[in-house]
Design a protein around this motif. Structure first.
Motif, mmCIF file in Angstrom:
data_model
loop_
_atom_site.group_PDB
_atom_site.id
_atom_site.type_symbol
_atom_site.label_atom_id
_atom_site.label_comp_id
_atom_site.label_asym_id
_atom_site.label_seq_id
_atom_site.Cartn_x
_atom_site.Cartn_y
_atom_site.Cartn_z
ATOM 1 N N UNK A 54 0.838 -1.204 0.000
ATOM 2 C CA UNK A 54 0.000 0.000 0.000
ATOM 3 C C UNK A 54 0.873 1.254 0.000
ATOM 4 N N UNK A 55 1.922 1.276 0.816
ATOM 5 C CA UNK A 55 2.811 2.436 0.859
ATOM 6 C C UNK A 55 3.521 2.649 -0.473
ATOM 7 N N UNK A 56 3.946 1.565 -1.103
ATOM 8 C CA UNK A 56 4.580 1.684 -2.414
ATOM 9 C C UNK A 56 3.595 2.213 -3.452
ATOM 10 N N UNK A 57 2.362 1.739 -3.394
ATOM 11 C CA UNK A 57 1.339 2.198 -4.336
ATOM 12 C C UNK A 57 1.061 3.695 -4.140
ATOM 13 N N UNK A 58 0.962 4.111 -2.882
ATOM 14 C CA UNK A 58 0.738 5.534 -2.592
ATOM 15 C C UNK A 58 1.911 6.360 -3.085
ATOM 16 N N UNK A 59 3.135 5.918 -2.797
ATOM 17 C CA UNK A 59 4.325 6.665 -3.240
ATOM 18 C C UNK A 59 4.372 6.752 -4.763
ATOM 19 N N UNK A 60 4.062 5.668 -5.415
ATOM 20 C CA UNK A 60 4.073 5.659 -6.881
ATOM 21 C C UNK A 60 3.014 6.594 -7.456
ATOM 22 N N UNK A 61 1.845 6.613 -6.822
ATOM 23 C CA UNK A 61 0.769 7.480 -7.314
ATOM 24 C C UNK A 61 1.062 8.959 -7.047
ATOM 25 N N UNK A 62 1.936 9.229 -6.084
ATOM 26 C CA UNK A 62 2.331 10.617 -5.794
ATOM 27 C C UNK A 62 3.499 11.069 -6.648
#
Length: 64
Positions: A54-62
């Motif tokens: 989830x953290x990687x997905x959030x970072x990637x989307x940012x």
């Protein structure tokens, strides 16, 4: 590929800091982990995996 290297580097930095600054804490954590059942350790691992994804997905989307 850059994101994977960044993530791996950050993990190694955090791990290295813990071992360098608080080696006795690692011993206490390992003793606490031994007291847990296999199922509890597996659940902790899966939880950490999901949170990490989830953290990687959030970072990637940012934009990371």
């Amino acid at each position: 590929m850059e994101t994977a290297l960044l993530a791996l580097g950050l993990v190694l930095v955090v791990e290295g800091l813990v071992y360098a600054l608080a080696p006795s804490l690692i011993e206490d954590l390992l003793a606490a982990m031994r007291a847990l059942s296999i199922e509890q350790r597996r659940l902790m691992g899966l939880t950490a995996l999901v949170i990490g994804v989830i953290l990687l997905w959030i970072a990637k989307s940012l934009g990371a």
